[in-house]
Motif scaffolding. Sequence first.
Motif, PDB file in Angstrom:
ATOM      1  N   ASN A  64       9.213  38.202   3.590  1.00  0.00           N
ATOM      2  CA  ASN A  64      10.562  38.787   2.420  1.00  0.00           C
ATOM      3  C   ASN A  64      10.487  39.750   2.661  1.00  0.00           C
ATOM      4  N   GLU A  65       9.772  40.272   2.483  1.00  0.00           N
ATOM      5  CA  GLU A  65       9.651  41.755   2.111  1.00  0.00           C
ATOM      6  C   GLU A  65       9.729  42.806   3.936  1.00  0.00           C
ATOM      7  N   ARG A  66       9.275  42.077   4.870  1.00  0.00           N
ATOM      8  CA  ARG A  66       9.665  41.916   6.582  1.00  0.00           C
ATOM      9  C   ARG A  66      10.928  41.819   6.418  1.00  0.00           C
ATOM     10  N   LYS A  67      11.654  40.806   5.668  1.00  0.00           N
ATOM     11  CA  LYS A  67      12.936  41.204   6.545  1.00  0.00           C
ATOM     12  C   LYS A  67      14.174  41.804   5.539  1.00  0.00           C
ATOM     13  N   VAL A  68      13.417  42.482   4.285  1.00  0.00           N
ATOM     14  CA  VAL A  68      13.982  43.706   3.716  1.00  0.00           C
ATOM     15  C   VAL A  68      13.750  44.970   4.640  1.00  0.00           C
ATOM     16  N   SER A  69      12.577  45.057   5.609  1.00  0.00           N
ATOM     17  CA  SER A  69      12.903  46.298   6.365  1.00  0.00           C
ATOM     18  C   SER A  69      13.637  46.584   7.321  1.00  0.00           C
ATOM     19  N   GLU A  70      13.381  45.104   7.759  1.00  0.00           N
ATOM     20  CA  GLU A  70      14.899  44.670   9.036  1.00  0.00           C
ATOM     21  C   GLU A  70      15.904  44.938   9.085  1.00  0.00           C
ATOM     22  N   GLY A  71      16.297  45.324   7.410  1.00  0.00           N
ATOM     23  CA  GLY A  71      17.466  45.514   7.032  1.00  0.00           C
ATOM     24  C   GLY A  71      18.514  44.060   6.835  1.00  0.00           C
ATOM     25  N   VAL A  72      17.583  42.689   6.998  1.00  0.00           N
ATOM     26  CA  VAL A  72      18.687  41.311   6.969  1.00  0.00           C
ATOM     27  C   VAL A  72      17.784  40.941   5.748  1.00  0.00           C
ATOM     28  N   ALA A  73      17.354  41.633   4.838  1.00  0.00           N
ATOM     29  CA  ALA A  73      17.682  40.798   3.260  1.00  0.00           C
ATOM     30  C   ALA A  73      17.337  41.538   2.098  1.00  0.00           C
ATOM     31  N   GLU A  74      18.089  41.517   1.440  1.00  0.00           N
ATOM     32  CA  GLU A  74      17.326  42.596  -0.325  1.00  0.00           C
ATOM     33  C   GLU A  74      17.672  42.037  -1.165  1.00  0.00           C
ATOM     34  N   LEU A  75      16.268  42.158  -2.470  1.00  0.00           N
ATOM     35  CA  LEU A  75      15.405  41.992  -3.003  1.00  0.00           C
ATOM     36  C   LEU A  75      16.439  41.563  -3.784  1.00  0.00           C
ATOM     37  N   LEU A  76      17.127  40.679  -4.668  1.00  0.00           N
ATOM     38  CA  LEU A  76      18.320  40.793  -5.840  1.00  0.00           C
ATOM     39  C   LEU A  76      17.790  40.641  -7.293  1.00  0.00           C
ATOM     40  N   GLU A  77      16.366  40.227  -7.241  1.00  0.00           N
ATOM     41  CA  GLU A  77      15.675  39.859  -8.642  1.00  0.00           C
ATOM     42  C   GLU A  77      13.940  39.598  -8.729  1.00  0.00           C
ATOM     43  N   MET A  78      13.695  41.044  -9.435  1.00  0.00           N
ATOM     44  CA  MET A  78      12.660  41.289 -10.006  1.00  0.00           C
ATOM     45  C   MET A  78      11.890  41.269 -10.601  1.00  0.00           C
ATOM     46  N   LYS A  79      11.488  39.707 -11.995  1.00  0.00           N
ATOM     47  CA  LYS A  79      11.048  39.359 -13.319  1.00  0.00           C
ATOM     48  C   LYS A  79       9.849  39.075 -13.438  1.00  0.00           C
ATOM     49  N   GLY A  80       9.577  39.906 -13.929  1.00  0.00           N
ATOM     50  CA  GLY A  80       7.878  39.531 -14.797  1.00  0.00           C
ATOM     51  C   GLY A  80       6.869  39.506 -14.124  1.00  0.00           C
ATOM     52  N   PHE A  81       6.763  41.148 -13.571  1.00  0.00           N
ATOM     53  CA  PHE A  81       5.961  41.750 -12.907  1.00  0.00           C
ATOM     54  C   PHE A  81       5.705  43.302 -14.266  1.00  0.00           C
ATOM     55  N   ASP A  82       4.324  43.547 -14.359  1.00  0.00           N
ATOM     56  CA  ASP A  82       4.427  44.481 -14.560  1.00  0.00           C
ATOM     57  C   ASP A  82       3.547  46.006 -14.252  1.00  0.00           C
ATOM     58  N   ALA A  93      17.744  37.458  -1.676  1.00  0.00           N
ATOM     59  CA  ALA A  93      18.955  37.002  -0.133  1.00  0.00           C
ATOM     60  C   ALA A  93      18.920  37.158   0.938  1.00  0.00           C
ATOM     61  N   HIS A  94      19.165  36.342   1.625  1.00  0.00           N
ATOM     62  CA  HIS A  94      18.895  37.300   3.358  1.00  0.00           C
ATOM     63  C   HIS A  94      20.337  36.699   4.355  1.00  0.00           C
ATOM     64  N   HIS A  95      20.677  37.655   5.044  1.00  0.00           N
ATOM     65  CA  HIS A  95      21.550  37.780   5.751  1.00  0.00           C
ATOM     66  C   HIS A  95      21.566  37.693   7.086  1.00  0.00           C
ATOM     67  N   ASP A  96      20.989  36.760   7.789  1.00  0.00           N
ATOM     68  CA  ASP A  96      20.399  36.812   8.761  1.00  0.00           C
ATOM     69  C   ASP A  96      20.101  35.537   9.557  1.00  0.00           C
ATOM     70  N   THR A  97      21.340  34.818   8.709  1.00  0.00           N
ATOM     71  CA  THR A  97      21.763  33.509   9.600  1.00  0.00           C
ATOM     72  C   THR A  97      23.463  33.963   8.860  1.00  0.00           C
ATOM     73  N   ASP A  98      24.071  32.401   9.457  1.00  0.00           N
ATOM     74  CA  ASP A  98      25.457  32.208   9.827  1.00  0.00           C
ATOM     75  C   ASP A  98      25.592  31.936   7.833  1.00  0.00           C
ATOM     76  N   ASN A  99      25.059  31.305   7.780  1.00  0.00           N
ATOM     77  CA  ASN A  99      24.800  30.679   6.203  1.00  0.00           C
ATOM     78  C   ASN A  99      24.078  31.285   5.422  1.00  0.00           C
TER      79      ASN A  99
END
Length: 167
Positions: free
Chosen positions: A18-36, A107-113
């Motif tokens: 998922n982080e690779r997809k973020v760095s490629e610009g086709v995904a974004e981190l919508l939510e991160m919870k429970g991490f310190d 959230a991924h933006h790398d497909t039509d769905n």
Amino acid sequence: MIATILPSSTTFHAVDYNERKVSEGVAELLEMKGFDLIDQNYTPEELKQALIDYTYQSNERIKKPQFHLAISCKGDEYTHEQLLEIAHKYLDEMGYGDPEQPVLIYAHHDTDNNHLHIVTSRVDPAGNKINDHRERVRSQEVINRIMGENQEQRASDAVKKALDYRL
């Protein structure tokens, strides 16, 4: 609506994906919870290590603690924000909804769905393994219930339509 449970792992490799997809610009981190994590400039390694530390600090018996799920709709039938609401309901019903449970939702933006990927641990904040008995069957039941779909009625309608078919 489809909820697909993806392969488990010992190393939380879904974070890398998922982080690779973020760095490629086709995904974004919508939510991160429970991490310190204090620093907002975290690395994928820090996220993975946080999940590993969380999991094994209280339960070393889990062999593959990664829970990785994709929730997908047809086209843009639902926005990513609507999918996020569905994901929260899903996580609650499947036993992953504790506010202290570490969860990453992308959230991924790398497909039509439109689709989301969710990564968390199979261990709850109390150190107990989250129930995975009949997990895939329960997952389908949960997503159907959230979406208001009646599988039995749908199957019955399909059978009736097939029986009524004429050339």
